[in-house]
Design a protein around this motif. Structure first.
Motif: not given
Ligand SMILES: *Cc1c(COP(=O)(O)O)cnc(C)c1O
Length: 401
Positions: A63-65, A68-70, A90-92
């Motif tokens: 997967g992508s980053g 890993a968040w999930e 945007q990312f936060s």
């Protein structure tokens, strides 16, 4: 048709070095063979070195980053848990949105895009949380949308000073492997990264540092998860395998990229190079007379710079002209910054000549998009910075292994 090389100055995916590309050109192999761990176990160990993680572990999820968040959320928290997060880019903002979608209660601190994570405000809220309702604090170490680096060690101190037991989640997707990052020392419980930024590989693996405390939390956390389950992953990783098919060519690429970072250039030299190149970009942008999004020089990112275009210029034109006319990709302004900002990604496999190209094409595209600036101002400032550093630049050294 395009001739020559297309220049990539987006903050991910980043340039993949030729040696890494070649390392990925491998025959498919048996991921259940008894010796598959010869490839994977040293990668897991090297990732711990890269994360500066001693007591925990580092896992790789296809997967992508974002995966890993999930994985970080669903393995360690319970539906309805309160989390504290600053939204300053945007990312936060997207990470907070994911937390909400997964059923957490998000206590957000909304800030100007360009601000850093507010350590004092985090400390105040943790101090006021007498019942320990806040189960996790999320920090975006490097906000890629704004080019702002935040003080993770400061957030750890805030937690410690109020004896607060919340888990510390850190998004290090555009920092780990490029900026100073210390999972152990900063007491980070979940540290998120991906292969396609500082690690100079294609996208395809989300990388997650997991502290012993986070691992313990995962044993009792009741949020639904299946594909990303830590217990399944940890059990298979112990024998060098995965619960499902990993992208083996990418693992070979990661193997080679880690050798470059940890053994050939050296992590400290990588971090110093990012600082040197970023400083040249910032000097160049200042010499062009442009403002950056980061509110203060002390919080400027060494991996990406978000640049405001002058009044009357549309940043989308700058990006389109750079791409269509000069074979160069610049990063776009995300969310509310769209049209007002372009970004130069300066992380991963990069050198001085490439930075000069980025600044030079940015000047060209800005002028073609209507900006009133003097050709060469930005490039000249960067050249002067590099010239002043000459002789002190560390050479790549191949360590005798
Ligand atoms: C790129 C990025 C992400 C998203 O990662 P993907 O690999 O695109 O899923 C998350 N956080 C930050 C800070 C990033 O720069």
């Amino acid at each position: 048709m395009r001739t020559g090389q297309t220049q990539l100055f987006i903050p991910g995916p980043t340039n993949v070095p030729e040696v890494v590309r070649q390392a990925m050109n491998v025959a498919q192999q048996d991921m259940r063979a008894h010796d598959f761990g010869d490839l994977t176990l040293p990668i897991f160990a090297d990732l711990k070195t890269l994360f500066r993680c001693e007591t925990g572990r580092v896992m790789l999820f296809p997967g992508s980053g974002t995966a890993a968040w999930e994985a970080a959320i669903t393995n360690t928290l319970n539906t309805g848990d309160r989390i504290l997060i600053a939204r300053h880019g945007q990312f936060s903002t997207l990470w907070a949105q994911m937390a909400e979608r997964l059923g957490l209660v998000v206590e957000a601190i909304d800030l100007a895009w360009g601000a850093a994570c507010p350590v004092n405000e985090i400390a105040r809220r943790l101090g006021a949380d007498r019942e320990g309702a806040i189960k996790a604090v999320f920090v975006t170490h490097n906000e890629t949308a704004t080019g702002v680096t935040s003080d993770v060690a400061g957030v750890r101190r805030a937690l410690d000073e109020c004896f607060h037991d919340a888990l510390l989640f850190v998004d290090g997707v555009s920092s780990i492997g490029s900026l100073d990052f210390r999972m152990e020392e900063w007491g980070v419980d979940l540290a998120v990264a991906g292969t396609q930024k500082g690690l100079m590989c294609p996208a395809g693996l989300g990388i997650l540092g997991v502290s012993d405390k986070a691992m313990a939390a995962s044993r009792t956390a009741t949020m639904r998860r299946a594909y990303f389950d830590f217990a399944d992953m940890a059990a298979m990783n112990a024998v060098g395998q995965f619960p499902y098919t990993p992208p083996t060519p990418l693992l070979h690429g990661l193997r080679r990229a880690l050798d470059r970072i940890l053994r050939e250039e050296g992590l400290d030299a990588v971090i110093a190079r990012h600082r040197r190149l970023a400083e040249a970009v910032r000097r160049g942008v200042a010499a062009m007379g442009l403002e950056i999004v980061a509110e203060h020089h002390s919080i400027c990112s060494d991996t990406v710079t978000a640049i405001r275009v002058p009044e009357g210029v549309d940043a989308r034109d700058v990006i389109r002209i750079a791409y269509d006319e000069f074979n160069t990709s610049l990063g776009s302004g995300l969310g509310p910054l769209n049209g007002r900002v372009f970004r130069i990604g300066h992380l991963g496999d990069l050198n001085e000549a490439m930075v000069l190209t980025a600044l030079s094409v940015a000047e060209l595209a800005l002028v073609r998009a209507g900006a009133d600036l003097r050709f060469g101002a930005g490039v000249g400032a960067a050249q002067a910075h590099f010239a002043a550093q000459r002789g002190t630049a560390p050479r790549m050294q191949i360590a005798a292994e």
